[in-house]
Design a protein around this motif. Structure first.
Motif, short mmCIF file in Angstrom:
data_model
loop_
_atom_site.label_atom_id
_atom_site.label_comp_id
_atom_site.label_asym_id
_atom_site.label_seq_id
_atom_site.Cartn_x
_atom_site.Cartn_y
_atom_site.Cartn_z
N HIS A 9 -6.74 0.85 -9.22
CA HIS A 9 -6.57 -0.44 -9.90
C HIS A 9 -5.09 -0.80 -10.07
O HIS A 9 -4.67 -1.30 -11.12
CB HIS A 9 -7.28 -0.43 -11.26
CG HIS A 9 -8.71 0.00 -11.20
ND1 HIS A 9 -9.70 -0.81 -10.68
CD2 HIS A 9 -9.32 1.16 -11.54
CE1 HIS A 9 -10.86 -0.18 -10.73
NE2 HIS A 9 -10.66 1.03 -11.25
N ALA A 10 -4.33 -0.50 -9.04
CA ALA A 10 -2.88 -0.74 -9.07
C ALA A 10 -2.52 -1.96 -8.23
O ALA A 10 -3.38 -2.58 -7.57
CB ALA A 10 -2.14 0.49 -8.56
N LEU A 11 -1.26 -2.31 -8.25
CA LEU A 11 -0.73 -3.40 -7.43
C LEU A 11 0.24 -2.90 -6.37
O LEU A 11 0.41 -3.55 -5.33
CB LEU A 11 -0.03 -4.44 -8.31
CG LEU A 11 -0.91 -5.19 -9.31
CD1 LEU A 11 -0.04 -6.10 -10.19
CD2 LEU A 11 -1.97 -6.00 -8.58
N VAL A 12 0.88 -1.77 -6.65
CA VAL A 12 1.91 -1.23 -5.76
C VAL A 12 1.74 0.29 -5.68
O VAL A 12 1.53 0.94 -6.71
CB VAL A 12 3.33 -1.54 -6.29
CG1 VAL A 12 4.39 -1.01 -5.31
CG2 VAL A 12 3.50 -3.03 -6.53
N ALA A 13 1.83 0.83 -4.47
CA ALA A 13 1.92 2.28 -4.31
C ALA A 13 3.38 2.64 -4.05
O ALA A 13 4.10 1.88 -3.39
CB ALA A 13 1.04 2.76 -3.16
N PHE A 14 3.82 3.77 -4.57
CA PHE A 14 5.22 4.14 -4.41
C PHE A 14 5.35 5.63 -4.17
O PHE A 14 4.47 6.42 -4.50
CB PHE A 14 6.05 3.74 -5.64
CG PHE A 14 5.86 4.67 -6.82
CD1 PHE A 14 6.75 5.71 -7.05
CD2 PHE A 14 4.79 4.52 -7.70
CE1 PHE A 14 6.58 6.57 -8.13
CE2 PHE A 14 4.61 5.37 -8.77
CZ PHE A 14 5.52 6.41 -8.99
N GLY A 15 6.50 6.02 -3.63
CA GLY A 15 6.80 7.44 -3.45
C GLY A 15 7.60 7.69 -2.20
O GLY A 15 8.01 6.77 -1.50
#
Length: 229
Positions: free
Chosen positions: A65-71
């Motif tokens: 339920h996110a808007l952005v994936a990061f890493g």
């Protein structure tokens, strides 16, 4: 200023997160994404295909339920094996990622996290490369450093000028699609660079293990200013 002092300096620029995406997106809508060798889920997809990788990324974002994936900082990845740009020979294989990736939609606007001037820009056209890229120059309390923005849209660099000023929060670019961004799902590669050396419009965003010590000192963790986790 040595690398440790530089890292401390970056972390103290702002007590609150600095943003390269819309400031209205809270940390709770960012979800960490593991694209390392150790993620066995990647074995189930064709990571050489931007379409397949895009489905994997988007599924991860939706699941949480996110808007952005990061890493990705200091992450050893296998996805670069698809491109000769990173693999001239096995001894110098470049597979350690030096920035943070922010995975979101095509045409997502990108903002200057702090006041800056354009150092350089370029369309890096190799397969698996950055595509359209902007490098900004920052000076804070007499400390000079740079930030790099890769995988942009073509129109992001069409009317840009070296020396052009951007104020913190100004829109500097938009994300490109797989046709122009090096053949990846849409995302921003964001990297901090202490010494740009002689590069213009480009700087290594992936290095070999042999060169890792140098690059980690010259390219500290962008999360020092983004403060996503």
């Amino acid at each position: 200023m040595d690398s440790n002092d530089f890292a401390k300096f970056l972390s103290r620029i702002s007590s609150t997160p600095l943003r390269v995406l819309d400031t209205s997106i809270p940390n709770s809508k960012y979800i960490y994404l593991d694209l390392s060798y150790d993620n066995s889920n990647l074995e189930k997809i064709d990571a050489s295909s931007s379409e397949s990788l895009s489905r994997f990324v988007n599924s991860h974002i939706k699941l949480h339920h996110a808007l952005v994936a990061f890493g990705g900082y200091n992450e050893i990845r296998s996805i670069y094996q698809r491109s000769n740009h990173f693999n001239i020979n096995q001894e110098t294989e470049r597979n350690v990622h030096l920035g943070i990736d922010l995975w979101c939609g095509t045409n997502t606007p990108i903002y200057a996290p702090i006041d800056a001037r354009v150092h350089s820009f370029k369309n890096n056209k190799n397969h698996g490369d950055y595509g359209p890229t902007i490098i900004l120059k920052h000076v804070i309390k007499d400390v000079l450093f740079y930030t790099l923005y890769g995988h942009l849209s073509m129109d992001s660099i069409l009317n840009l000028k070296v020396g052009q000023f951007f104020k913190k929060g100004d829109c500097i670019a938009r994300l490109g699609d797989s046709d122009v961004n090096g053949d990846y799902p849409p995302h921003l590669h964001f990297q901090i660079i202490k010494d740009i050396e002689s590069y213009t419009g480009d700087y290594p965003g992936v290095c070999s293990k042999n060169d890792l010590d140098f690059y980690l000192k010259n390219c500290p963790d962008p999360n020092l200013i983004l403060k996503l986790a």
